[in-house]
Design a protein around this motif. Structure first.
Motif, PDB file in Angstrom:
ATOM      1  N   SER A 188       0.829  -1.321   0.059  1.00 20.01           N
ATOM      2  CA  SER A 188       0.005  -0.031   0.030  1.00 20.01           C
ATOM      3  C   SER A 188       0.877   1.270  -0.104  1.00 20.01           C
ATOM      4  O   SER A 188       1.926   1.316   0.525  1.00 20.01           O
ATOM      5  CB  SER A 188      -1.076  -0.005   1.233  1.00 20.01           C
ATOM      6  OG  SER A 188      -0.048   0.300   2.323  1.00 20.01           O
ATOM      7  N   GLY A 189       0.368   2.209  -0.632  1.00 24.59           N
ATOM      8  CA  GLY A 189       0.849   3.571  -0.641  1.00 24.59           C
ATOM      9  C   GLY A 189       0.887   4.313  -2.141  1.00 24.59           C
ATOM     10  O   GLY A 189       1.386   3.618  -3.028  1.00 24.59           O
ATOM     11  N   GLU A 191       3.287   6.426  -2.931  1.00 29.21           N
ATOM     12  CA  GLU A 191       4.430   6.496  -3.504  1.00 29.21           C
ATOM     13  C   GLU A 191       5.017   5.309  -4.227  1.00 29.21           C
ATOM     14  O   GLU A 191       6.124   5.304  -4.808  1.00 29.21           O
ATOM     15  CB  GLU A 191       5.477   6.676  -2.280  1.00 29.21           C
ATOM     16  CG  GLU A 191       5.822   5.605  -1.671  1.00 29.21           C
ATOM     17  CD  GLU A 191       4.604   5.379  -0.219  1.00 29.21           C
ATOM     18  OE1 GLU A 191       3.526   5.652  -0.506  1.00 29.21           O
ATOM     19  OE2 GLU A 191       4.962   4.744   0.879  1.00 29.21           O
ATOM     20  N   ASP A 231      -3.717   5.207  -1.096  1.00 33.73           N
ATOM     21  CA  ASP A 231      -3.677   5.832   0.077  1.00 33.73           C
ATOM     22  C   ASP A 231      -5.097   6.395   0.253  1.00 33.73           C
ATOM     23  O   ASP A 231      -5.299   7.570   0.483  1.00 33.73           O
ATOM     24  CB  ASP A 231      -2.788   6.684   0.771  1.00 33.73           C
ATOM     25  CG  ASP A 231      -1.441   5.847   1.131  1.00 33.73           C
ATOM     26  OD1 ASP A 231      -1.500   4.939   1.710  1.00 33.73           O
ATOM     27  OD2 ASP A 231      -0.247   6.560   0.673  1.00 33.73           O
ATOM     28  N   GLY A 255       0.823   1.561   6.110  1.00 34.01           N
ATOM     29  CA  GLY A 255      -0.571   2.172   6.509  1.00 34.01           C
ATOM     30  C   GLY A 255      -0.817   1.596   7.782  1.00 34.01           C
ATOM     31  O   GLY A 255      -2.124   1.751   8.242  1.00 34.01           O
ATOM     32  N   ASP A 262      -2.093   6.501   7.469  1.00 31.27           N
ATOM     33  CA  ASP A 262      -2.211   5.072   7.996  1.00 31.27           C
ATOM     34  C   ASP A 262      -3.589   4.824   8.569  1.00 31.27           C
ATOM     35  O   ASP A 262      -4.258   4.890   9.457  1.00 31.27           O
ATOM     36  CB  ASP A 262      -1.229   5.024   9.000  1.00 31.27           C
ATOM     37  CG  ASP A 262       0.359   5.127   8.590  1.00 31.27           C
ATOM     38  OD1 ASP A 262       0.469   4.881   7.543  1.00 31.27           O
ATOM     39  OD2 ASP A 262       0.966   5.623   9.316  1.00 31.27           O
TER      40      ASP A 262
END
Ligand code: AMP
Ligand code: MG
Length: 408
Positions: A188-189, A191, A231, A255, A262
């Motif tokens: 996850s993310g 970036e 996110d 997260g 998060d």
């Protein structure tokens, strides 16, 4: 968010919770062919109905004889038949006689020993035995390895090639094993970019995806990697709820700590059940475990070293126990090759290199590159060094527990 769940617990407490949940969530038993059983956990005790060896037989290629005929070297014995490995010909050896025999062939009645072919000289229809022969020499006795009624494999045991061949030798074509959990993997993310794609400023390559996939594969699972979670709380909830319908265990990373993005702890508290959040360990403190729908959700932190340490120490243990694995993972004790100091209270899993020194002692060298983002230090290491809770200093030669990274 509500916090009516265990939080900031010790590593030992986290282990106990995982054990308890796993014991209450067993996955059932399946019967599968031996060749598919490697690494699986046996669900029943295996009792042999057969003796091993099943009959007295020769351990060598040579001649079956009566040892009383060859108490001294130089005797000549008449060859009265041939018994090869395979169907028994019910041959008999009388005084002064012998039977040509091959390894694994049933011993003729009357014979109590075998002389190796290399220790004989063939003279027409006779052999001359070079050396004295002891009773029982080169004979494998029926039942000396396994007797009928012996428990040869135990419930909870991880099946190795040797265990499987033992099962085959007592005549079993398949075994009852615990079902392996099905596992979905998420990273996850916003970036994250897959390796192979060019990075824009601020982006990084998704390294946890292949890390988790291969850690799981090395442990025998067949993880299914899902698209990267953005996110975005609504999309995270939708994807995880979806996965939770079809997998026993859903593993995520990233997260789970206290950042603005998060979202996982609050989501799980709202939509499912949190078994615990945050363990007093380093790396990996923000780890979150709970239930979402019918799946267990194991949310590892995002930092690659944390993924590694929390997978090996917590997630792996949970997956082991879901299959009722009783065989412990290897833990070793090694002597420290450079001094170490820990100034924080948490249990720490430090990266290190384990090797045997010239005098045969296990030595471990801590990797100086500390920091949960320093993946290279993991790639350069072969074990995790366990530093117990509490601040402490360890001198060269101190004995510390280590967890080898690769093991069955
Ligand atoms: P997070 O817990 O999501 O705040 O992530 C902690 C750190 O781990 C951040 O520096 C992230 O960029 C990094 N990280 C998270 N997921 C991954 C991933 N899949 N691969 C590499 N690094 C990651
Ligand atoms: Mg993140």
């Amino acid at each position: 968010m509500p916090t009516n769940f265990p939080t900031r617990i010790s590593f030992a407490e986290a282990g106990e919770i995982l054990e308890r949940v796993a014991a209450a969530s067993q996955l059932g038993i399946e019967k599968i062919a031996l060749s598919q059983c490697l690494g699986r956990v046996l669900a029943i005790d295996v009792i042999s109905t057969l003796a091993l060896p099943g009959f007295d037989n020769s351990a060598m290629d040579g001649f079956a004889l009566r040892s009383a005929d060859a108490v001294a070297g130089g005797v000549a014995l008449l060859i009265v038949g041939e018994q090869f490995a395979g169907a028994s010909l019910d041959l008999h050896v009388d005084a002064g006689q012998c039977v040509r025999i091959t390894t694994g062939a049933p011993l003729p009645t009357g014979a109590d020993a075998v002389v190796m072919k290399e220790d004989t000289v063939l003279e027409g229809d006779r052999i001359v035995v070079g050396k004295p022969i002891r009773p029982g020499q080169h004979v494998r006795r029926a039942g000396e390895d396994v007797s009928p009624g012996d428990k040869v494999l135990s419930r909870g045991q991880v099946l190795s090639p040797a265990a499987l061949s033992l099962a085959a030798s007592i005549g079993l074509p398949e075994l009852d094993v615990h079902r392996r959990p099905t596992v979905a993997v998420f990273t996850s993310g916003d970036e994250l970019k897959p390796p192979g794609q060019a990075l824009q400023p601020g982006e990084i390559h998704d390294s946890n995806r292949v890390l988790l996939q291969t850690l799981l594969r090395a442990d025998g699972y067949e993880p299914v990697a899902w698209p990267v979670l953005p996110d975005d709380p609504a999309r995270i909830a939708a994807a995880l709820t979806d996965a939770a319908f079809s997998f026993d265990v859903v593993i995520t990373c990233g997260g789970v700590s206290a950042g603005e993005k998060d979202f996982l702890p609050a989501m799980l508290a709202r939509l499912g059940e949190v078994y615990f959040w945050k363990v007093r360990m380093r790396p990996g403190m923000p780890v979150l475990v709970g239930r979402l729908g019918s799946a267990h959700l194991v949310c590892l932190p995002g930092n690659p070293v944390s993924v590694f340490a929390t997978y090996l120490t917590l997630a792996r243990r949970f997956l082991d126990r879901l299959q009722a694995r009783a065989t412990p993972r290897t833990r070793l004790v090694a002597s420290l090759s450079s001094p170490l100091e820990k100034t924080h209270d948490r249990l720490e899993f430090l990266r290190g290199s384990l090797a045997c020194n010239a005098s045969g002692q296990l030595q471990v060298a801590p990797n100086p590159a500390d920091g949960s983002h320093r993946l290279r230090a993991v790639a350069d290491s072969n074990c995790l060094i366990v530093l117990p809770e509490g601040a402490a200093r360890w001198e060269i030669g101190s004995l510390l527990e280590v967890l080898p990274m690769s093991q069955l």
